[in-house]
Design a protein around this motif. Structure first.
Motif, mmCIF file in Angstrom:
data_model
loop_
_atom_site.group_PDB
_atom_site.id
_atom_site.type_symbol
_atom_site.label_atom_id
_atom_site.label_comp_id
_atom_site.label_asym_id
_atom_site.label_seq_id
_atom_site.Cartn_x
_atom_site.Cartn_y
_atom_site.Cartn_z
ATOM 1 N N THR A 1 14.869 3.644 6.512
ATOM 2 C CA THR A 1 15.959 3.119 5.639
ATOM 3 C C THR A 1 15.355 3.885 4.107
ATOM 4 N N CYS A 2 14.170 3.813 3.749
ATOM 5 C CA CYS A 2 13.807 3.949 2.424
ATOM 6 C C CYS A 2 13.459 5.743 2.436
ATOM 7 N N SER A 3 13.247 6.084 3.815
ATOM 8 C CA SER A 3 12.935 7.498 3.747
ATOM 9 C C SER A 3 14.577 8.536 3.611
ATOM 10 N N ARG A 4 15.640 7.710 3.718
ATOM 11 C CA ARG A 4 16.782 8.296 3.696
ATOM 12 C C ARG A 4 17.468 8.315 2.354
ATOM 13 N N ILE A 5 16.918 7.708 1.223
ATOM 14 C CA ILE A 5 17.422 7.533 0.257
ATOM 15 C C ILE A 5 16.429 8.279 -1.103
ATOM 16 N N ASP A 6 17.243 8.598 -2.076
ATOM 17 C CA ASP A 6 16.233 9.502 -3.090
ATOM 18 C C ASP A 6 15.511 8.163 -4.075
ATOM 19 N N GLY A 7 14.246 8.410 -4.534
ATOM 20 C CA GLY A 7 13.374 7.576 -5.039
ATOM 21 C C GLY A 7 12.393 7.031 -4.365
ATOM 22 N N GLU A 8 11.479 6.359 -4.922
ATOM 23 C CA GLU A 8 10.184 5.887 -4.503
ATOM 24 C C GLU A 8 10.397 4.306 -4.154
ATOM 25 N N SER A 9 10.070 3.945 -2.706
ATOM 26 C CA SER A 9 10.075 2.619 -2.428
ATOM 27 C C SER A 9 8.573 2.152 -2.269
ATOM 28 N N LYS A 10 8.620 0.870 -2.207
ATOM 29 C CA LYS A 10 7.072 0.283 -2.093
ATOM 30 C C LYS A 10 7.074 -1.024 -0.801
ATOM 31 N N LEU A 11 6.403 -0.692 0.068
ATOM 32 C CA LEU A 11 6.387 -1.881 1.089
ATOM 33 C C LEU A 11 4.831 -2.343 1.156
ATOM 34 N N SER A 12 4.731 -3.656 1.034
ATOM 35 C CA SER A 12 3.448 -4.307 0.753
ATOM 36 C C SER A 12 3.165 -5.420 1.666
ATOM 37 N N ASN A 13 1.734 -5.484 1.875
ATOM 38 C CA ASN A 13 1.197 -6.404 3.112
ATOM 39 C C ASN A 13 1.505 -6.038 4.418
ATOM 40 N N LEU A 14 1.279 -4.989 4.763
ATOM 41 C CA LEU A 14 1.608 -4.267 6.174
ATOM 42 C C LEU A 14 0.230 -4.311 7.212
ATOM 43 N N SER A 15 -1.077 -4.594 6.727
ATOM 44 C CA SER A 15 -2.199 -4.602 7.467
ATOM 45 C C SER A 15 -2.198 -5.020 8.765
ATOM 46 N N VAL A 16 -1.138 -6.137 9.147
ATOM 47 C CA VAL A 16 -0.954 -6.520 10.175
ATOM 48 C C VAL A 16 -0.361 -5.777 11.336
ATOM 49 N N TYR B 1 -0.565 5.545 1.552
ATOM 50 C CA TYR B 1 -0.930 4.102 1.955
ATOM 51 C C TYR B 1 -2.231 4.103 0.976
ATOM 52 N N ASN B 2 -2.134 2.740 0.200
ATOM 53 C CA ASN B 2 -3.261 2.400 -0.566
ATOM 54 C C ASN B 2 -3.672 1.164 0.241
ATOM 55 N N GLU B 3 -4.960 1.475 1.117
ATOM 56 C CA GLU B 3 -5.422 0.504 1.721
ATOM 57 C C GLU B 3 -5.963 -0.840 1.020
ATOM 58 N N LYS B 4 -6.545 -0.626 -0.155
ATOM 59 C CA LYS B 4 -7.002 -1.785 -0.894
ATOM 60 C C LYS B 4 -5.727 -2.603 -1.494
ATOM 61 N N GLU B 5 -4.829 -2.259 -1.856
ATOM 62 C CA GLU B 5 -3.646 -2.673 -2.274
ATOM 63 C C GLU B 5 -2.625 -3.087 -1.027
ATOM 64 N N ASP B 6 -2.892 -2.571 -0.138
ATOM 65 C CA ASP B 6 -2.040 -2.696 1.152
ATOM 66 C C ASP B 6 -0.721 -2.378 0.983
ATOM 67 N N VAL B 7 -0.348 -1.167 0.369
ATOM 68 C CA VAL B 7 0.877 -0.850 -0.021
ATOM 69 C C VAL B 7 1.345 0.536 0.558
#
Length: 410
Positions: free
Chosen positions: A303-318, A343-349
């Motif tokens: 869904t985020c890939s289909r719109i203009d602009g930058e989205s952030k999804l966090s806490n994904l390591s699981v 993907y920022n591994e340290k921030e998990d984003v």
């Protein structure tokens, strides 16, 4: 349609459909385990078309449960471990590749006296179970991890009224223990719960319903499965999910409905169902903590890939510990369609810089044997230039008629 060919031709086209989606395998498997331990006959209605549920029922029949099929459901007539048939030999158990199915069965079988050789399939053999086994060993279970994966033998010894279970990687260990000890008056306390708290709340609610004497349960629609058709409707036209007339807050992925609404898509819930459709309004990117809805991340990424602009999804390591490394697989799909992501591994984003632009060139995608990655791959193919999707048999894990539903009314 048959999934035996394991390949599907996807056309890039709009979506305008009225559909029904499966019921929740997460709810169903919890209710089934509790019903199999209850001294009362329990009726469970509206079971999903899911291999995880089918595999669980097959195992329970194998260990002595009487499960009768009735109109729109089943009745579990007797209980474990009372139904256990004594055996001097190991009993082989085949739970498939499901996380809930396998993890729920481990402490369940340890309630009995026989030796059970548990042999899951696929990536489940690599997924974490050590924390669960550690607790069961402390309760007196005999455990042997071997080439066939795991042999466990009970019975368990209950000398405490409280147990702690590590929930840092998954809530399923704590959930499995809570379900299997529900009628032993033992409180299970999750430690360091980082993900999927709503599913823990679902477990606690179901346990209380059983303890109150409820004998009939109706499995609600599955919001994880629904997310794919909602995302498709939002991007490619509209969809009415006829069998969704309310929001089940115990299913963490139900947040997707609110997310779509907040982004600017048209969302309407009525007694006719849940309708989502594309909007002429500007659609806004999101910044979402996904710790409570990790299974939703592939759909969110689409869904985020289909719109203009930058989205952030966090806490994904699981996501790395699921049926595949879903974080890696999502990034592969974004890269395939030239969607800028980091993907920022340290921030998990995960940062996704989406675009409304469609890539018209047809693609062929070879996803891993992971139902959620297969279904989101279909969304990418359909939103862009179409193509060929492989490994389609994997959808039977949770959404066996996925392709019929997404092709409906087309």
């Amino acid at each position: 349609m048959s999934l035996e060919n394991s390949q599907f031709n996807v056309s890039a086209k709009s979506f305008d459909a009225e559909v029904n989606v499966p019921s929740s395998k997460s709810y169903a498997n919890r209710a089934i385990i509790l019903a199999a331990l209850s001294k009362d006959a329990i009726t469970i209605e509206n079971l999903p078309l899911s291999h995880d549920v089918t595999n669980l029922l097959n195992v329970l029949r194998e260990v002595g449960l009487r499960i009768v099929e009735v109109e729109n459901g089943i009745i579990i007539e007797n209980s474990f471990p009372e139904c256990e048939r004594p055996s001097s030999e190991k009993i082989k158990i085949y739970p498939g590749d499901g996380g809930t199915t396998t993890r729920f069965l481990i402490p369940f079988l340890a309630m009995g006296k026989n030796s059970y050789q548990i042999e899951p399939e696929g990536r489940m053999r690599e997924r974490p179970v050590a924390d669960l086994l550690e607790v069961l060993a402390e309760l007196g279970a005999s455990i042997n991890q071997c080439d066939t994966w795991l042999t466990i033998r009970g019975p368990l010894s209950f000398q405490t009224n409280k147990l702690k279970a590590d929930a840092s990687k998954t809530t399923q260990h704590a959930t499995a223990l809570a379900l299997c000890l529900a009628f032993q008056n033992i409180e299970v306390q999750p430690v360091d719960m980082k993900y999927s708290k709503s599913y823990w709340d679902m477990t606690m609610s179901l346990i209380q319903d059983f303890k109150k004497g409820q004998k009939k349960f109706y499995v609600p629609v599955d919001f994880s499965s629904m997310s794919y058709v909602l995302a498709l409707g939002a991007d490619r036209g509209k969809v009415l999910v006829k069998n969704c007339v309310d929001i089940d807050t115990f299913q963490s992925d139900s947040i997707f409905v609110e997310v779509l609404k907040n982004m600017g898509y048209s969302v309407t819930l009525s007694d006719k169902g849940l309708e989502v459709k594309s909007s002429e309004k500007e659609i806004t990117p999101i910044n979402l903590d996904c710790s409570n809805c990790p299974d939703l991340v592939p759909t969110l990424a689409f869904t985020c890939s289909r719109i203009d602009g930058e989205s952030k999804l966090s806490n994904l390591s699981v996501l790395k510990y699921k049926e595949s490394d879903r974080l890696l697989e999502v990034q592969k799909l974004l890269d395939l369609y030239s969607i800028e992501n980091t993907y920022n591994e340290k921030e998990d984003v995960l940062h996704i810089k989406g675009s409304k632009k469609r890539i018209d060139k047809a693609k062929e995608i070879y996803p891993p044997d992971d139902h959620r990655i297969v279904m989101v791959s279909y969304l990418f193919l359909r939103a862009h230039g179409g193509g060929v999707l492989n490994s389609i048999h994997s959808v039977s894990k949770s959404f066996g008629n996925f392709f019929e539903v997404v092709e409906e009314n087309e």
